[in-house]
Scaffold this motif. Structure first.
Motif, PDB file in Angstrom:
ATOM      1  N   LEU A 322      39.028 -27.689   6.869  1.00 37.60           N
ATOM      2  CA  LEU A 322      39.596 -29.029   7.095  1.00 37.60           C
ATOM      3  C   LEU A 322      39.439 -29.486   8.548  1.00 37.60           C
ATOM      4  N   ARG A 324      36.858 -29.579  10.319  1.00 38.75           N
ATOM      5  CA  ARG A 324      35.686 -30.441  10.395  1.00 38.75           C
ATOM      6  C   ARG A 324      35.951 -31.789   9.716  1.00 38.75           C
ATOM      7  N   ALA A 325      36.677 -31.713   8.582  1.00 35.48           N
ATOM      8  CA  ALA A 325      36.945 -32.939   7.827  1.00 35.48           C
ATOM      9  C   ALA A 325      37.862 -33.892   8.595  1.00 35.48           C
ATOM     10  N   LEU A 326      38.738 -33.340   9.419  1.00 40.94           N
ATOM     11  CA  LEU A 326      39.753 -34.171  10.080  1.00 40.94           C
ATOM     12  C   LEU A 326      39.471 -34.380  11.563  1.00 40.94           C
ATOM     13  N   ARG A 327      38.318 -33.899  12.035  1.00 39.58           N
ATOM     14  CA  ARG A 327      38.111 -33.880  13.484  1.00 39.58           C
ATOM     15  C   ARG A 327      38.075 -35.291  14.082  1.00 39.58           C
TER      16      ARG A 327
END
Ligand SMILES: *Cc1c(COP(=O)(O)O)cnc(C)c1O
Length: 463
Positions: A322, A324-327
């Motif tokens: 996550l 990477r998904a939320l960066r």
């Protein structure tokens, strides 16, 4: 310029049935495209005609010139740049609909710098790859004393992130008084569910004790979650467990204490004569394992979700998919870094607009409102004591004392709704507040360089 065929034949006429509506091509002939691509204009015309059909179907009617006016307006919106800067005269400092925190001049400069190529993930000395949030994490460490930090898109994301990474399939203990809705359907029980964690509610709405948490702990417990009730006030016969007590309960167990602080206040609001808002530093000092908070509430920076705390936990978070998904985006990180630098340098009260606005004293606001009044020099415009709010779900019961310029619309033969609408639709829109059938303009949230624009706007709409 090519002259347009006139639609005189039906110009004055009101269209009451579908067959009298112009075709798309006839409507287009009557309106300039203003540089908009053909398919955009066609789509806009179809939408205008669809709306007209709906209105006719429900018993209404429309004039042909109104169809053209709507099409012109829609084309203009389709090709205009966005967003439009507005003057916030509502007095609500963190106005979510107007973009919450106003960023400092340095933050704006940093965003411009980051917009080009930058050393976002490169150490220029070694040429090696680095973490994109390493610089921000260093500042957070210096300012708050936290071991480590990472940054995601917003605090809602930060909470989902922490719970997914650290409590999936395990229990999270939350006081019934803190299983709240933050806003926009963001509810703590739903967030837990989304994260795959099991909610273990303890205590009652008004009173929760240490032993409630103790009794709830078992081998499945992963997290004791504390949620700051940012946007509502619980008073009367209440009892809640202090953070330090929670930390004591979790000690000698693998259970993590996670504190959702919401506003991310780094200063003492009591110094302004306001209620004390729990600070990030206090959360760290209490020994909390992880603390999460927003970047764009009382911190006064860009939208971001900041996670600070134990280095081993932050490390686990960084390695979770996550992350990477939320960066966080580079422009946001740049603005956050510039905002945090103000705290490091001890210049936060002068340089961060949110804090500067909160600190404005009634006398200062009165002086500004009176200056506007004398520049306007109109009867029906007064300066009256008023209250403004912090907004953004921060310090809900706090009212900031001040003064507003108050326009009495009757004196100008208009309604207050009419007046605020006119103000909102100026080239530099002004958002004002209606109360008691009068229009209130609060100097607290009008930036120093916007004063002359504001006075001109009022002159324009009252003329
Ligand atoms: C505002 C708030 C959130 C959500 O933060 P965003 O940055 O708006 O996503 C979560 N928890 C608390 C306690 C809040 O006050």
């Amino acid at each position: 310029m090519r002259s347009k065929p006139d639609l005189k034949s039906t110009d004055a006429g009101e269209i009451r049935d579908f067959r009298s509506l112009p075709s798309v091509s006839r409507l287009l002939e009557a309106v300039e495209a203003n540089g908009a691509p053909h398919d955009v204009v066609v789509r806009a015309a179809r939408e205008v005609l669809d709306d007209a059909r709906r209105e006719i179907a429900s018993g209404g009617y429309i004039a042909e010139h109104e169809l053209r006016a709507r099409l012109r307006a829609n084309i203009k919106i389709a090709v205009s740049s966005w967003p439009t800067k507005v003057i916030n005269a509502t007095g609500v400092v963190l106005h979510t609909n107007l973009g919450r925190a106003v960023l400092s001049a340095d933050a704006v400069r940093a965003m411009t710098e980051a917009a080009a190529y930058s050393d976002l993930e490169m150490d220029l000395g070694s040429g090696q790859r680095g973490h994109r949030d390493a610089h921000v994490a260093n500042l957070l460490h210096e300012i708050t004393g936290a071991e480590a930090a990472t940054v995601v898109n917003n605090n809602a994301g930060a909470l989902v992130f922490c719970l997914s990474a650290l409590a999936r399939g395990r229990e999270v203990v939350v006081s019934r008084g803190e299983a709240v809705e933050i806003g926009g359907r963001f509810r703590i029980p739903d967030v837990l569910h989304q994260s795959g964690a099991i909610l273990r509610e303890v205590g009652t709405t008004n009173r929760t004790y240490g032993y409630d948490y103790e009794n709830a702990c078992n081998e499945l417990t992963a997290v004791l979650l504390k949620v700051h009730r940012s946007n509502f006030y619980l008073g009367g016969f209440t009892s809640q467990v202090e953070l330090s007590e929670l930390v004591g309960i979790a000690q000698q167990t693998p259970t993590i204490v996670l504190n959702d602080l919401g506003s991310g206040c780094l200063v003492d609001t009591a110094a302004l004569g306001l209620k004390h808002e729990p600070t990030v530093q206090e959360s760290i000092r209490a020994g909390t394992d992880l603390t999460v908070f927003s970047g764009d509430k009382l911190l006064g920076g860009p939208q971001a979700g900041i996670v600070i705390g134990r280095a081993d936990l932050v490390d686990r978070l960084r390695k979770h998919p996550l992350a990477r998904a939320l960066r966080c985006d580079k422009v946001t990180l740049a603005a956050l870094h510039a905002t945090l630098l103000h705290y490091l340098r001890g210049e936060e009260w002068e340089k961060i607009p949110t804090l500067r606005m909160l600190a404005l004293k009634p006398e200062e606001l009165k002086a500004v409102a009176m200056r506007w009044q004398s520049e306007l020099n109109l009867t029906g415009v007064d300066v009256i004591a008023s209250r403004s709010r912090v907004g953004g779900g921060s310090l809900p019961q706090v009212e900031l004392q001040g003064y507003s310029l108050v326009v009495c619309p009757e004196a100008f033969g208009v309604s207050s709704q009419d007046l605020v609408h006119r103000l909102r639709t100026l080239p530099v829109p002004v958002v004002a507040r209606v109360e008691d059938d009068k229009v209130w303009l609060d100097p607290r949230t009008v930036q120093p360089d916007e004063s002359s624009d504001l006075v001109r706007a009022i002159q324009q709409v009252l003329a």
